[in-house]
Write a protein that holds these residues in place. Structure first.
Motif, mmCIF file in Angstrom:
data_model
loop_
_atom_site.group_PDB
_atom_site.id
_atom_site.type_symbol
_atom_site.label_atom_id
_atom_site.label_comp_id
_atom_site.label_asym_id
_atom_site.label_seq_id
_atom_site.Cartn_x
_atom_site.Cartn_y
_atom_site.Cartn_z
ATOM 1 N N VAL A 1 -8.425 30.133 61.646
ATOM 2 C CA VAL A 1 -9.625 30.725 61.169
ATOM 3 C C VAL A 1 -8.718 31.923 60.091
ATOM 4 C CG1 VAL A 1 -11.443 32.400 61.394
ATOM 5 C CG2 VAL A 1 -11.132 30.671 62.844
ATOM 6 N N GLY A 2 -8.993 31.566 58.771
ATOM 7 C CA GLY A 2 -8.362 32.351 57.738
ATOM 8 C C GLY A 2 -7.223 31.654 57.263
ATOM 9 N N GLY B 1 -5.502 32.759 54.214
ATOM 10 C CA GLY B 1 -4.795 33.443 53.431
ATOM 11 C C GLY B 1 -3.358 33.193 53.610
ATOM 12 N N ILE B 2 -2.277 33.917 53.260
ATOM 13 C CA ILE B 2 -1.150 33.681 53.011
ATOM 14 C C ILE B 2 -0.500 33.431 54.510
ATOM 15 C CG2 ILE B 2 1.254 34.493 52.786
ATOM 16 C CD1 ILE B 2 0.466 36.628 50.871
ATOM 17 N N GLU C 1 -14.225 32.303 52.213
ATOM 18 C CA GLU C 1 -14.088 32.225 51.106
ATOM 19 C C GLU C 1 -13.801 30.835 50.427
ATOM 20 O OE1 GLU C 1 -14.645 34.820 49.352
ATOM 21 O OE2 GLU C 1 -14.689 36.270 50.684
ATOM 22 N N ASP D 1 -7.366 35.817 60.442
ATOM 23 C CA ASP D 1 -8.409 36.368 59.687
ATOM 24 C C ASP D 1 -8.280 37.805 59.295
ATOM 25 O OD1 ASP D 1 -8.598 36.659 62.376
ATOM 26 O OD2 ASP D 1 -10.625 36.313 62.642
ATOM 27 N N GLY D 2 -7.077 38.269 59.072
ATOM 28 C CA GLY D 2 -6.884 39.602 58.418
ATOM 29 C C GLY D 2 -6.987 40.817 59.406
ATOM 30 N N PRO E 1 -12.351 39.319 63.129
ATOM 31 C CA PRO E 1 -13.685 39.135 63.787
ATOM 32 C C PRO E 1 -13.068 38.311 64.994
ATOM 33 C CG PRO E 1 -14.009 38.478 61.410
ATOM 34 C CD PRO E 1 -12.684 38.683 61.443
ATOM 35 N N LEU F 1 -5.100 52.488 53.336
ATOM 36 C CA LEU F 1 -4.212 51.869 54.190
ATOM 37 C C LEU F 1 -4.194 52.286 55.453
ATOM 38 C CD1 LEU F 1 -1.143 52.902 51.983
ATOM 39 C CD2 LEU F 1 -2.273 50.688 52.012
ATOM 40 N N ASP G 1 -1.839 39.709 59.565
ATOM 41 C CA ASP G 1 -2.495 40.989 59.602
ATOM 42 C C ASP G 1 -3.540 41.080 60.847
ATOM 43 O OD1 ASP G 1 -1.146 41.959 57.465
ATOM 44 O OD2 ASP G 1 -2.825 42.644 56.416
ATOM 45 N N PRO H 1 2.443 49.558 53.337
ATOM 46 C CA PRO H 1 3.159 48.521 51.940
ATOM 47 C C PRO H 1 4.586 49.507 51.828
ATOM 48 C CG PRO H 1 1.149 49.695 51.385
ATOM 49 C CD PRO H 1 1.239 49.921 52.662
ATOM 50 N N GLY I 1 7.032 46.638 52.136
ATOM 51 C CA GLY I 1 7.097 45.554 51.514
ATOM 52 C C GLY I 1 7.214 44.449 52.679
ATOM 53 N N LEU I 2 6.466 44.400 53.762
ATOM 54 C CA LEU I 2 6.918 43.537 54.972
ATOM 55 C C LEU I 2 5.634 42.896 55.369
ATOM 56 C CD1 LEU I 2 9.903 45.082 57.095
ATOM 57 C CD2 LEU I 2 10.097 43.034 55.780
ATOM 58 N N GLY I 3 4.549 43.364 55.447
ATOM 59 C CA GLY I 3 3.247 42.909 55.845
ATOM 60 C C GLY I 3 3.257 41.395 55.854
ATOM 61 N N ASN J 1 5.488 39.218 54.941
ATOM 62 C CA ASN J 1 6.681 38.591 55.439
ATOM 63 C C ASN J 1 6.613 38.225 56.863
ATOM 64 O OD1 ASN J 1 8.076 38.178 53.048
ATOM 65 N ND2 ASN J 1 8.227 40.411 52.922
HETATM 66 C C1 LIG Z 1 -0.827 47.749 48.556
HETATM 67 C C2 LIG Z 1 -0.378 46.750 49.458
HETATM 68 C C3 LIG Z 1 0.896 46.375 49.098
HETATM 69 C C4 LIG Z 1 1.530 45.257 49.844
HETATM 70 N N1 LIG Z 1 2.722 44.798 49.629
HETATM 71 C C5 LIG Z 1 3.240 43.798 50.382
HETATM 72 C C6 LIG Z 1 4.465 43.304 50.107
HETATM 73 O O1 LIG Z 1 5.139 43.688 49.012
HETATM 74 N N2 LIG Z 1 5.299 42.517 50.792
HETATM 75 C C7 LIG Z 1 4.544 42.008 51.971
HETATM 76 O O2 LIG Z 1 5.303 41.096 52.733
HETATM 77 N N3 LIG Z 1 3.427 42.555 52.343
HETATM 78 C C8 LIG Z 1 2.805 43.315 51.548
HETATM 79 N N4 LIG Z 1 1.232 43.706 51.918
HETATM 80 C C9 LIG Z 1 1.039 43.354 53.074
HETATM 81 C C10 LIG Z 1 0.192 42.085 52.774
HETATM 82 O O3 LIG Z 1 -0.711 41.841 51.543
HETATM 83 C C11 LIG Z 1 -0.600 41.405 53.827
HETATM 84 O O4 LIG Z 1 0.222 41.668 55.284
HETATM 85 C C12 LIG Z 1 -0.999 40.136 53.989
HETATM 86 O O5 LIG Z 1 -1.454 39.908 52.658
HETATM 87 C C13 LIG Z 1 -1.719 39.646 55.169
HETATM 88 O O6 LIG Z 1 -1.828 38.231 55.009
HETATM 89 P P1 LIG Z 1 -2.970 37.440 56.281
HETATM 90 O O7 LIG Z 1 -3.027 35.854 55.629
HETATM 91 O O8 LIG Z 1 -2.435 37.844 57.644
HETATM 92 O O9 LIG Z 1 -4.484 38.084 55.900
HETATM 93 P P2 LIG Z 1 -5.518 38.210 54.686
HETATM 94 O O10 LIG Z 1 -4.823 38.145 53.551
HETATM 95 O O11 LIG Z 1 -6.245 39.296 55.107
HETATM 96 O O12 LIG Z 1 -6.206 36.804 54.937
HETATM 97 C C14 LIG Z 1 -7.246 36.817 56.009
HETATM 98 C C15 LIG Z 1 -8.162 35.476 55.518
HETATM 99 O O13 LIG Z 1 -9.330 35.157 56.463
HETATM 100 C C16 LIG Z 1 -10.481 35.092 55.990
HETATM 101 N N5 LIG Z 1 -11.283 35.599 56.789
HETATM 102 C C17 LIG Z 1 -11.681 36.832 57.216
HETATM 103 N N6 LIG Z 1 -12.502 37.003 58.116
HETATM 104 C C18 LIG Z 1 -13.050 35.580 58.229
HETATM 105 C C19 LIG Z 1 -14.165 34.838 58.962
HETATM 106 N N7 LIG Z 1 -15.012 35.607 59.777
HETATM 107 N N8 LIG Z 1 -14.295 33.539 58.945
HETATM 108 C C20 LIG Z 1 -13.531 32.967 57.944
HETATM 109 N N9 LIG Z 1 -12.308 33.592 57.267
HETATM 110 C C21 LIG Z 1 -12.237 34.483 57.482
HETATM 111 C C22 LIG Z 1 -10.169 35.918 54.691
HETATM 112 O O14 LIG Z 1 -11.234 35.497 53.625
HETATM 113 C C23 LIG Z 1 -8.890 35.682 54.194
HETATM 114 O O15 LIG Z 1 -8.635 34.631 53.087
HETATM 115 C C24 LIG Z 1 1.000 44.777 51.085
HETATM 116 C C25 LIG Z 1 -0.381 45.386 51.559
HETATM 117 C C26 LIG Z 1 -1.010 46.155 50.664
HETATM 118 C C27 LIG Z 1 -2.440 46.705 50.986
#
Ligand SMILES: Cc1cc2nc3c(=O)[nH]c(=O)nc-3n(C[C@H](O)[C@H](O)[C@H](O)COP(=O)(O)OP(=O)(O)OC[C@H]3O[C@@H](n4cnc5c(N)ncnc54)[C@H](O)[C@@H]3O)c2cc1C
Length: 398
Positions: free
Chosen positions: A9-10, A12-13, A35, A165-166, A170, A271, A289, A296, A299-301, A303
């Motif tokens: 579920v999710g 993203g990256i 999305e 899912d970030g 949920p 943040l 996440d 941030p 710059g590791l989240g 990664n």
């Molecule tokens: C200002 C800033 C700068 C940053 N710079 C860096 C950096 O330089 N280097 C680095 O490594 N990290 C950086 N980060 C951290 C990085 O952006 C995050 O750690 C990363 O994007 C998290 O990815 P994710 O896929 O875990 O979560 P998300 O990107 O939050 O993806 C979650 C996905 O789940 C989906 N979703 C959510 N709820 C549901 C649901 N109920 N049903 C279906 N889908 C759902 C969303 O649509 C989304 O596509 C930064 C963060 C910030 C705020």
């Protein structure tokens, strides 16, 4: 009979990296996102404000999985140097990829383009299926499988459910997994700026008493800024007319790259740190996440999330190869142990650094200035830190 081995579920990256690592090994995986799937940016399309420093080890993994070459060159910029200095003391430090025999430390990459590249590669793999837009309504854990109901009434059966899912996850909430939150009391103001002098493929960060200000090199010669500061100050800066903002930004950055000559769209992001009490449950795993959110400034989240995806994929593939059930809690525990021992020290170090650099007391300022200078001169410690910054100390990428 399962519809797939793993449902993520999710998308993203981190979710898409896990899906890709599994599908690349032939494991049947379904990924859903609320999305619609992003498409690769068209040539000349303006760069999105959200970019991430993806370290060398993660770039290497994404290269091996065939996604990295699909990230348009205009959306990624390699950097070979990191320069950090303190506004309130004489402390400064510089890291160079050459010190550890690497061509680059990493790449500043547009988040949207990276996700789109992962999706484009996934679309080539028969073992992967994407449902988007789609939402998970509910799930039921049975002894040998999970049954998931989607918002549109469809039912899917799998052996492992993964929450990618970030931060607001949920899935984590509904599974009753608590999380310790850390309110940094900060927002990040982000945007892209043009500067008088070239960035020379260097990521720069100045620690101000209110928080760090980073200038990250972009492929078109501009820099992406991440200005972490108090929420009212971030709102004030975002509302300033462009000319006044550029003047304040230049001063805050000590004009290290000369005058700021242009600024695009600005966005303010709150943040907040987070660490889930558990990364696994019965037939459930959290990655990225959804499991942990860091400031941030390092710059590791993303990664750490890519590392989670690599570690979990390896464990699931090994379990399936040896005929074990990938959803059993005893199969998942090593993932939690390995990633917690990798992620927690990083989270704690970042929280500690944040407190140290925003502390105003004169003795602390002097101490951190002296500390930065001492580390800068201690070649073995610097090599260790540079190796960590590249992700080469994270076992998940080995
Ligand atoms: C200002 C800033 C700068 C940053 N710079 C860096 C950096 O330089 N280097 C680095 O490594 N990290 C950086 N980060 C951290 C990085 O952006 C995050 O750690 C990363 O994007 C998290 O990815 P994710 O896929 O875990 O979560 P998300 O990107 O939050 O993806 C979650 C996905 O789940 C989906 N979703 C959510 N709820 C549901 C649901 N109920 N049903 C279906 N889908 C759902 C969303 O649509 C989304 O596509 C930064 C963060 C910030 C705020």
């Amino acid at each position: 009979m399962s519809d797939c081995e793993v449902l993520i579920v999710g998308a993203g990256i981190t979710g898409a990296t896990l899906a890709l690592a599994l599908a690349d090994a032939g494991v049947a995986v379904t990924m859903l996102d609320r999305e619609a799937a992003p498409s690769l940016p068209a040539p000349g399309q303006p760069l999105d404000v959200r970019v991430s420093a993806i370290h060398a080890a993660a770039v290497d993994l994404l290269e091996r999985l065939g996604a990295w070459p699909l990230v348009p060159a205009a959306c990624r910029a390699p950097f070979g140097h990191i320069q950090v200095w303190d506004a309130a003391s004489v402390g400064s430090i510089r890291f160079d990829s050459a010190e550890i025999g690497q061509p680059w430390l990493g790449s500043i990459t547009e988040n949207r383009a990276l996700v789109a590249a992962l999706h484009a590669r996934l679309a080539e793999l028969p073992a992967a299926r994407l449902l988007a837009p789609a939402v998970l309504d509910d799930w039921e854990v049975r002894a040998d499988r999970v049954i998931v109901r989607l918002g549109d009434g469809r039912e899917l059966t799998m052996r492992l459910l993964v929450g990618a899912d970030g931060a607001a996850s949920p899935l984590r909430l509904r599974a009753g997994i608590g999380a310790a939150a850390d309110d940094f009391g900060q927002c990040a103001l982000v945007g892209h700026v043009a500067t008088e002098r070239p960035h020379a493929h260097t990521a720069r960060q100045r620690f101000l008493p209110t928080g760090p200000l980073a200038f990250l090199p972009l492929a078109d010669g501009r820099c992406s800024i991440v200005w972490s500061t108090t929420p009212p100050e971030a709102q004030r800066l975002a509302a300033l007319p462009a000319g006044e903002f550029m003047l304040e930004l230049g001063q805050a950055f000590e004009h290290r790259l000369g005058q700021i000559t242009a600024i695009g769209e600005r966005a303010v992001i709150p943040l907040r740190g987070l660490e889930a009490a558990r990364y696994v449950g019965p037939r459930l795993a959290l990655i990225g996440d959804a499991a942990h959110v860091v400031h941030p400034m390092a710059g590791l989240g993303a990664n750490l999330g890519i590392g989670d995806a690599a570690a979990l994929a390896r464990l699931v593939i090994a379990a399936l190869h040896s005929g074990r059930d990938p959803g059993l809690i005893q199969t998942l525990r090593p993932y939690e142990r390995a990633r917690r021992s990798q992620n927690l020290p990083v989270v704690q170090a970042i929280v500690g650094l944040h407190r140290l650099f925003t502390a105003g007391a004169a003795p602390l300022r002097a101490l951190r200035g002296a500390g930065l200078l001492a580390v800068d001169r201690a070649a073995p410690i610097k090599r260790l830190l540079t190796t960590a910054a590249c992700g080469l100390a994270d076992g998940a990428f080995g």
